[in-house]
Design a protein around this motif. Structure first.
Motif, PDB file in Angstrom:
ATOM      1  N   VAL A   5       0.839  -1.197   0.000  1.00  0.00           N
ATOM      2  CA  VAL A   5       0.000   0.000   0.000  1.00  0.00           C
ATOM      3  C   VAL A   5       0.876   1.250   0.000  1.00  0.00           C
ATOM      4  CG1 VAL A   5      -1.766   1.326   1.226  1.00  0.00           C
ATOM      5  CG2 VAL A   5      -1.871  -1.177   1.194  1.00  0.00           C
ATOM      6  N   SER A   6       0.640   2.128  -0.983  1.00  0.00           N
ATOM      7  CA  SER A   6       1.342   3.402  -1.079  1.00  0.00           C
ATOM      8  C   SER A   6       0.290   4.505  -1.181  1.00  0.00           C
ATOM      9  CB  SER A   6       2.270   3.415  -2.300  1.00  0.00           C
ATOM     10  OG  SER A   6       1.513   3.320  -3.496  1.00  0.00           O
ATOM     11  N   ILE A   7       0.721   5.726  -1.500  1.00  0.00           N
ATOM     12  CA  ILE A   7      -0.227   6.814  -1.741  1.00  0.00           C
ATOM     13  C   ILE A   7      -0.126   7.256  -3.194  1.00  0.00           C
ATOM     14  CG2 ILE A   7      -0.421   7.674   0.617  1.00  0.00           C
ATOM     15  CD1 ILE A   7       1.688   9.812  -0.096  1.00  0.00           C
ATOM     16  N   ALA A   8      -1.235   7.807  -3.712  1.00  0.00           N
ATOM     17  CA  ALA A   8      -1.291   8.310  -5.083  1.00  0.00           C
ATOM     18  C   ALA A   8      -1.441   9.831  -5.069  1.00  0.00           C
ATOM     19  CB  ALA A   8      -2.461   7.668  -5.823  1.00  0.00           C
ATOM     20  N   ARG A   9      -1.093  10.449  -6.154  1.00  0.00           N
ATOM     21  CA  ARG A   9      -1.172  11.908  -6.262  1.00  0.00           C
ATOM     22  C   ARG A   9      -2.614  12.406  -6.221  1.00  0.00           C
ATOM     23  NH1 ARG A   9       3.666  14.218  -7.704  1.00  0.00           N
ATOM     24  NH2 ARG A   9       5.248  12.766  -8.486  1.00  0.00           N
ATOM     25  N   ALA A  10      -2.781  13.595  -5.684  1.00  0.00           N
ATOM     26  CA  ALA A  10      -4.070  14.281  -5.700  1.00  0.00           C
ATOM     27  C   ALA A  10      -3.795  15.780  -5.629  1.00  0.00           C
ATOM     28  CB  ALA A  10      -4.938  13.835  -4.532  1.00  0.00           C
ATOM     29  N   GLU A  11      -4.720  16.568  -6.136  1.00  0.00           N
ATOM     30  CA  GLU A  11      -4.549  18.016  -6.119  1.00  0.00           C
ATOM     31  C   GLU A  11      -4.837  18.574  -4.728  1.00  0.00           C
ATOM     32  OE1 GLU A  11      -3.407  19.917  -8.598  1.00  0.00           O
ATOM     33  OE2 GLU A  11      -3.083  18.053  -9.704  1.00  0.00           O
ATOM     34  N   VAL A  17      -4.968  18.687   1.428  1.00  0.00           N
ATOM     35  CA  VAL A  17      -5.043  17.535   0.552  1.00  0.00           C
ATOM     36  C   VAL A  17      -4.989  16.282   1.416  1.00  0.00           C
ATOM     37  CG1 VAL A  17      -2.533  17.331   0.257  1.00  0.00           C
ATOM     38  CG2 VAL A  17      -4.056  16.493  -1.556  1.00  0.00           C
ATOM     39  N   TYR A  18      -5.572  15.206   0.917  1.00  0.00           N
ATOM     40  CA  TYR A  18      -5.478  13.921   1.609  1.00  0.00           C
ATOM     41  C   TYR A  18      -5.255  12.873   0.539  1.00  0.00           C
ATOM     42  CZ  TYR A  18      -6.260  10.450   5.264  1.00  0.00           C
ATOM     43  OH  TYR A  18      -6.104   9.430   6.165  1.00  0.00           O
ATOM     44  N   TYR A  19      -4.002  12.508   0.341  1.00  0.00           N
ATOM     45  CA  TYR A  19      -3.645  11.610  -0.751  1.00  0.00           C
ATOM     46  C   TYR A  19      -4.338  10.259  -0.584  1.00  0.00           C
ATOM     47  CZ  TYR A  19       0.134  14.932  -1.741  1.00  0.00           C
ATOM     48  OH  TYR A  19       0.856  16.056  -2.035  1.00  0.00           O
ATOM     49  N   PRO A  20      -4.949   9.746  -1.640  1.00  0.00           N
ATOM     50  CA  PRO A  20      -5.621   8.441  -1.543  1.00  0.00           C
ATOM     51  C   PRO A  20      -4.611   7.302  -1.466  1.00  0.00           C
ATOM     52  CG  PRO A  20      -5.661   9.238  -3.804  1.00  0.00           C
ATOM     53  CD  PRO A  20      -5.082  10.352  -2.982  1.00  0.00           C
ATOM     54  N   GLN A  54      -1.430  14.154   4.241  1.00  0.00           N
ATOM     55  CA  GLN A  54      -1.853  15.559   4.161  1.00  0.00           C
ATOM     56  C   GLN A  54      -0.751  16.457   3.600  1.00  0.00           C
ATOM     57  OE1 GLN A  54      -2.872  15.472   8.423  1.00  0.00           O
ATOM     58  NE2 GLN A  54      -4.888  16.242   7.862  1.00  0.00           N
ATOM     59  N   ASN A  55       0.355  15.846   3.179  1.00  0.00           N
ATOM     60  CA  ASN A  55       1.523  16.580   2.668  1.00  0.00           C
ATOM     61  C   ASN A  55       2.056  17.581   3.696  1.00  0.00           C
ATOM     62  OD1 ASN A  55       3.554  17.160   0.849  1.00  0.00           O
ATOM     63  ND2 ASN A  55       2.320  18.556  -0.400  1.00  0.00           N
ATOM     64  N   LEU A  56       2.059  17.151   4.947  1.00  0.00           N
ATOM     65  CA  LEU A  56       2.573  17.977   6.046  1.00  0.00           C
ATOM     66  C   LEU A  56       3.853  17.383   6.627  1.00  0.00           C
ATOM     67  CD1 LEU A  56      -0.777  18.797   7.904  1.00  0.00           C
ATOM     68  CD2 LEU A  56       0.590  20.352   6.487  1.00  0.00           C
ATOM     69  N   TYR A  57       4.523  16.540   5.852  1.00  0.00           N
ATOM     70  CA  TYR A  57       5.736  15.855   6.308  1.00  0.00           C
ATOM     71  C   TYR A  57       6.782  15.975   5.198  1.00  0.00           C
ATOM     72  CZ  TYR A  57       8.361  12.322   8.933  1.00  0.00           C
ATOM     73  OH  TYR A  57       9.304  11.671   9.679  1.00  0.00           O
ATOM     74  N   PRO A  58       8.054  16.111   5.560  1.00  0.00           N
ATOM     75  CA  PRO A  58       9.090  16.294   4.530  1.00  0.00           C
ATOM     76  C   PRO A  58       9.267  15.078   3.624  1.00  0.00           C
ATOM     77  CG  PRO A  58       9.902  16.912   6.718  1.00  0.00           C
ATOM     78  CD  PRO A  58       8.602  16.217   6.927  1.00  0.00           C
ATOM     79  N   ASN A  59       9.617  15.344   2.370  1.00  0.00           N
ATOM     80  CA  ASN A  59      10.035  14.310   1.404  1.00  0.00           C
ATOM     81  C   ASN A  59       8.976  13.238   1.133  1.00  0.00           C
ATOM     82  OD1 ASN A  59      12.913  14.735   3.257  1.00  0.00           O
ATOM     83  ND2 ASN A  59      12.894  15.299   1.109  1.00  0.00           N
ATOM     84  N   VAL A  60       7.701  13.642   1.128  1.00  0.00           N
ATOM     85  CA  VAL A  60       6.630  12.703   0.798  1.00  0.00           C
ATOM     86  C   VAL A  60       6.883  12.100  -0.584  1.00  0.00           C
ATOM     87  CG1 VAL A  60       4.177  12.517   0.228  1.00  0.00           C
ATOM     88  CG2 VAL A  60       4.890  13.800   2.257  1.00  0.00           C
ATOM     89  N   ALA A  61       6.697  10.789  -0.703  1.00  0.00           N
ATOM     90  CA  ALA A  61       6.954  10.098  -1.976  1.00  0.00           C
ATOM     91  C   ALA A  61       5.765   9.233  -2.362  1.00  0.00           C
ATOM     92  CB  ALA A  61       8.207   9.240  -1.863  1.00  0.00           C
ATOM     93  N   PHE A  62       5.417   9.262  -3.637  1.00  0.00           N
ATOM     94  CA  PHE A  62       4.334   8.437  -4.159  1.00  0.00           C
ATOM     95  C   PHE A  62       4.894   7.097  -4.612  1.00  0.00           C
ATOM     96  CE2 PHE A  62       3.326  12.910  -4.839  1.00  0.00           C
ATOM     97  CZ  PHE A  62       2.163  13.004  -4.093  1.00  0.00           C
ATOM     98  N   GLY A  63       4.118   6.036  -4.420  1.00  0.00           N
ATOM     99  CA  GLY A  63       4.571   4.716  -4.830  1.00  0.00           C
ATOM    100  C   GLY A  63       5.495   4.035  -3.842  1.00  0.00           C
ATOM    101  N   VAL A  64       5.746   4.664  -2.680  1.00  0.00           N
ATOM    102  CA  VAL A  64       6.586   4.078  -1.632  1.00  0.00           C
ATOM    103  C   VAL A  64       5.678   3.501  -0.543  1.00  0.00           C
ATOM    104  CG1 VAL A  64       8.299   4.536   0.167  1.00  0.00           C
ATOM    105  CG2 VAL A  64       8.516   5.629  -2.074  1.00  0.00           C
ATOM    106  N   THR A  65       5.951   2.290  -0.135  1.00  0.00           N
ATOM    107  CA  THR A  65       5.119   1.620   0.875  1.00  0.00           C
ATOM    108  C   THR A  65       4.982   2.469   2.131  1.00  0.00           C
ATOM    109  OG1 THR A  65       5.860  -0.524   0.049  1.00  0.00           O
ATOM    110  CG2 THR A  65       4.820  -0.502   2.209  1.00  0.00           C
ATOM    111  N   GLN A  66       3.773   2.516   2.658  1.00  0.00           N
ATOM    112  CA  GLN A  66       3.446   3.320   3.831  1.00  0.00           C
ATOM    113  C   GLN A  66       3.789   2.605   5.149  1.00  0.00           C
ATOM    114  OE1 GLN A  66       1.739   6.697   3.729  1.00  0.00           O
ATOM    115  NE2 GLN A  66       2.945   6.334   1.887  1.00  0.00           N
TER     116      GLN A  66
END
Length: 335
Positions: A5-11, A17-20, A54-66
């Motif tokens: 499980v990772s996160i996907a981009r969202a506007e 924002v709350y990445y799905p 919520q993009n409130l943490y440094p170096n957020v990456a998409f496609g990286v396991t949560q």
């Protein structure tokens, strides 16, 4: 194929924002060298994981396991890994970059946690996880998989704040205040301090949480919803002041500490949920009050924490459990 499980981009802007979540099929890796492959049985979520979405943490990456907390069984080992680990039930160290230094991470690149960032592209919210054997600790036998998975991040944070930062202010005859009881770090701080004989007091906005903390070993508690809660605390102790405070909120804790801490007392701060600034007063200087920042801990600290948990048979508070990598179920932990 194994799933992760990772996160996907969202506007949306940070905080708005709350990445799905994204359920990904991934290749089952084969361990090499000193790596091992762990079949994850349970993974646990921290407030940090909400900040990432919520993009409130440094170096957020998409496609990286949560997620950074996990427990599982070592299914395979690399050619240079110890056969001792094969088939063992293990807890995973949640971070890299800090081995054993007493004060701060040694790595030039700094400290990096598992889960969801570009700094350390690995995480526990997956079916199989590849990791180096040095990041393993045997799971204490008195804990089930869910309980074991709940310890790494909050346990390590509480351990360093209490047992390292306040080492001279805990134990028999000492008084400790833990603010915001009910949070994971605060509850584990209560457990650790209690087990070394410290008299622990707590604050909360919930009477129910205060009562549960006392059932867990706190001597007493006051509600911070009372503007002058420090007076209530001093009435409770008949004027005897605290040796130390463990705090994760910030706000006016320095101002309050002047009235409730002994001269030379310590405030260990592991978070600032009320805002990123903390005013320091001359009155605190005159009383020799020390403020110590405390973020997570070293690999050495992690091993010591797990051994203490095993020796004292400490169990975490687990509020909610969901089964499997069910994205809809996992989303109940949302903001």
């Amino acid at each position: 194929m194994p799933k992760s499980v990772s996160i996907a981009r969202a506007e949306g802007s940070p905080g708005h924002v709350y990445y799905p979540l994204s359920l990904d099929n991934v290749r089952k890796a084969s361990p090499t060298g000193t790596e091992v492959l762990v079949k994850i049985h349970a993974a646990a979520m921290n407030h940090r994981d909400l900040f990432i979405r919520q993009n409130l943490y440094p170096n957020v990456a998409f496609g990286v396991t949560q997620w950074a907390d996990g427990c599982g069984i070592v299914a395979e080992i690399g050619a240079d890994a110890s056969v001792h680990w094969k088939g063992k039930r293990v807890i995973l160290s949640p971070a890299i970059g800090w081995d054993s230094d007493d004060f701060a991470p040694e790595a030039e690149g700094g400290y990096a946690l598992l889960g969801g960032t570009a700094r350390y592209k690995n995480g526990t919210l997956q079916e199989y996880m590849l990791i180096d054997q040095r990041e393993l600790e045997e799971a204490p036998e008195h804990l089930d998989d869910v309980e074991a998975a709940a310890f790494p991040v909050t346990g390590l944070t509480a351990w360093r704040a209490v047992m390292i930062k306040c080492a001279q202010q805990i134990g028999p005859g000492k008084k400790l205040l833990i603010t915001g009881i009910g949070g994971g770090v605060a509850l584990m701080a209560l457990d650790f301090a209690r087990e070394v004989g410290t008299e622990v007091y707590v604050t909360s906005g919930s009477q129910q949480k205060l009562e549960k903390a006392q059932q867990r070993g706190a001597k007493g508690g006051v509600t911070y919803r009372d503007k002058y809660w420090e007076k209530d605390l001093m009435e409770m102790t008949k004027g005897v002041k605290m040796d130390a405070i463990i705090d994760g909120a910030g706000g006016d804790i320095i101002e309050k500490s002047i009235k409730i801490l002994k001269p030379g007392g310590v405030i260990a701060i592991y978070g600032m949920t009320l805002g990123p600034k903390l005013p320091f007063l001359m009155q605190a200087v005159m009383r020799n009050i020390e403020v110590k920042g405390s973020t997570m801990g070293s690999r050495k600290d992690f091993g010591e924490m797990i051994r203490f948990v095993k020796e004292k048979r400490i169990k975490p508070v687990v509020s909610t459990v969901v089964q499997g990598l069910d994205l809809k179920a996992i989303d109940i932990f949302g903001p």
